[in-house]
Design an enzyme around this catalytic site. Structure first.
Site, PDB file in Angstrom:
ATOM      1  N   LEU A 297     -13.054  -7.361  32.241  1.00 25.58           N
ATOM      2  CA  LEU A 297     -12.434  -8.639  31.460  1.00 25.58           C
ATOM      3  C   LEU A 297     -13.545  -9.748  31.420  1.00 25.58           C
ATOM      4  O   LEU A 297     -13.995  -9.837  32.311  1.00 25.58           O
ATOM      5  CB  LEU A 297     -11.053  -9.086  31.943  1.00 25.58           C
ATOM      6  CG  LEU A 297      -9.746  -8.061  31.755  1.00 25.58           C
ATOM      7  CD1 LEU A 297      -8.466  -8.513  32.571  1.00 25.58           C
ATOM      8  CD2 LEU A 297      -9.572  -7.665  30.615  1.00 25.58           C
ATOM      9  N   ASP A 298     -13.575 -10.434  30.123  1.00 28.93           N
ATOM     10  CA  ASP A 298     -14.521 -11.258  29.852  1.00 28.93           C
ATOM     11  C   ASP A 298     -14.103 -12.628  30.995  1.00 28.93           C
ATOM     12  O   ASP A 298     -12.753 -12.748  31.219  1.00 28.93           O
ATOM     13  CB  ASP A 298     -14.527 -12.202  28.577  1.00 28.93           C
ATOM     14  CG  ASP A 298     -14.853 -10.753  27.585  1.00 28.93           C
ATOM     15  OD1 ASP A 298     -15.764 -10.030  27.880  1.00 28.93           O
ATOM     16  OD2 ASP A 298     -14.547 -10.925  26.386  1.00 28.93           O
ATOM     17  N   TYR A 299     -15.065 -13.574  31.076  1.00 25.41           N
ATOM     18  CA  TYR A 299     -14.872 -14.623  32.125  1.00 25.41           C
ATOM     19  C   TYR A 299     -13.570 -15.512  31.448  1.00 25.41           C
ATOM     20  O   TYR A 299     -12.870 -15.980  32.224  1.00 25.41           O
ATOM     21  CB  TYR A 299     -16.118 -15.552  31.867  1.00 25.41           C
ATOM     22  CG  TYR A 299     -16.339 -16.809  32.744  1.00 25.41           C
ATOM     23  CD1 TYR A 299     -16.563 -16.497  34.143  1.00 25.41           C
ATOM     24  CD2 TYR A 299     -16.175 -17.855  32.275  1.00 25.41           C
ATOM     25  CE1 TYR A 299     -16.576 -17.675  34.870  1.00 25.41           C
ATOM     26  CE2 TYR A 299     -16.311 -19.251  33.193  1.00 25.41           C
ATOM     27  CZ  TYR A 299     -16.622 -18.749  34.337  1.00 25.41           C
ATOM     28  OH  TYR A 299     -16.661 -19.793  35.300  1.00 25.41           O
TER      29      TYR A 299
ATOM     30  N   HIS B 264     -16.503  -6.325  24.774  1.00 26.36           N
ATOM     31  CA  HIS B 264     -15.725  -7.477  24.052  1.00 26.36           C
ATOM     32  C   HIS B 264     -15.026  -6.794  22.548  1.00 26.36           C
ATOM     33  O   HIS B 264     -14.913  -7.571  21.537  1.00 26.36           O
ATOM     34  CB  HIS B 264     -16.847  -8.331  23.407  1.00 26.36           C
ATOM     35  CG  HIS B 264     -17.647  -8.888  24.466  1.00 26.36           C
ATOM     36  ND1 HIS B 264     -17.303  -9.680  25.608  1.00 26.36           N
ATOM     37  CD2 HIS B 264     -18.896  -8.983  24.667  1.00 26.36           C
ATOM     38  CE1 HIS B 264     -18.510  -9.814  26.569  1.00 26.36           C
ATOM     39  NE2 HIS B 264     -19.399  -9.462  26.015  1.00 26.36           N
TER      40      HIS B 264
ATOM     41  N   LYS C   9     -12.095  -9.141  20.992  1.00 24.07           N
ATOM     42  CA  LYS C   9     -12.866 -10.226  20.493  1.00 24.07           C
ATOM     43  C   LYS C   9     -13.554  -9.721  19.049  1.00 24.07           C
ATOM     44  O   LYS C   9     -13.529 -10.442  18.011  1.00 24.07           O
ATOM     45  CB  LYS C   9     -13.702 -11.024  21.305  1.00 24.07           C
ATOM     46  CG  LYS C   9     -13.003 -11.793  22.133  1.00 24.07           C
ATOM     47  CD  LYS C   9     -13.948 -12.533  23.294  1.00 24.07           C
ATOM     48  CE  LYS C   9     -13.098 -13.116  24.369  1.00 24.07           C
ATOM     49  NZ  LYS C   9     -13.880 -13.548  25.449  1.00 24.07           N
TER      50      LYS C   9
END
Ligand code: URA
Length: 240
Positions: free
Chosen positions: A99-101, A186, A189
């Site tokens: 999972l992204d930051y 990603h 997004k």
């Protein structure tokens, strides 16, 4: 007794195929003796791969509600907090996928290399539901595009499910639920960006049959043996 290649893969050292290659090259020993493909070992045997003793610690399965501002790795060269820092364990667990930051939500961590590999395999069809806040109004025609696939890196994404949950006129933002089973970098997004939408917030609500109920951001719990078995069943049935 289990095949040594399977034990090596289960310990998360490498894939079973790679383990077989290493065995063939004579780089694996059991109790100090070089072994052959197909050889088996048991729990008390000392297995060494490329000169390193295999760590055969107990399996641990964690379901974390990942907060924003934490990296999904086991260590970070910029010294940022990692998802592993949030968990009290003496085992070497690692995140399954990423999972992204700035993404929040459900994340599985484990030291079970076999399950992690199955879940992260490109052919694994584990559904993940994301709640996405975007700038602007997302009309049905755009939802349909998300469902039918969007071109990323010259390739169409797989069929997905998309549902508009809310549109706030004042802030001109929409909340969309998107369920995908792929795990490209990603992906969510980029799918929205490909359609001209800026993602403002992203949260993963479910992973297969698992959800975040009972947890608040930063909290975690261990999976029950039943849940682990169910996850195995999900990925093994999909492979058939
Ligand atoms: N898709 C993204 O774009 N980011 C995530 O963190 C997860 C899925």
């Amino acid at each position: 007794m289990e095949r040594v290649s399977k034990i090596i893969a289960n310990a998360g050292y490498c894939s079973r195929r790679k383990a077989e290659e290493l065995i063939q090259k004579g780089k694996v020993t059991v109790n100090g003796k070089v072994i052959q493909i197909g050889d088996k070992a048991n729990v008390s045997d000392m297995i060494s791969v490329e000169g390193n003793f295999l760590n055969r610690e107990d399996k641990e399965y964690v379901l974390l509600y990942k907060p924003r501002g934490v990296v999904t790795t086991t260590s970070d060269d910029k010294n940022r907090k990692t998802v592993v820092d949030l968990i009290q364990t003496s085992n070497r667990i690692y995140p399954v996928g990423r999972l992204d930051y700035d993404t929040t939500g459900i994340l599985i961590l484990t030291n079970d290399g076999e399950l992690a590999n199955l879940l992260m395999h490109p052919k694994s069809n584990v559904d993940k539901l994301y709640v996405v806040k975007v700038k602007g109004l997302v009309p049905p025609v755009m939802l349909k595009k998300l469902c039918n696939g969007v071109i990323l890196d010259g390739k169409k994404t797989a069929k997905a499910q998309a549902r508009a949950k809310k549109y706030d006129k004042k802030s001109n933002t929409s909340i969309i639920e998107l369920t995908i089973h792929e795990g490209k970098n990603h992906q969510v997004k980029r799918m929205f960006e490909a359609l001209g939408y800026e993602v403002l917030k992203l949260k993963r609500e479910t992973y297969s049959f698992l959800n975040l109920s009972g947890l608040t951001s930063g909290e975690y719990r261990h999976l029950t043996p039943k849940e682990v078995k169910k996850l195995y069943n999900e990925v093994l049935n999909e492979k058939k």
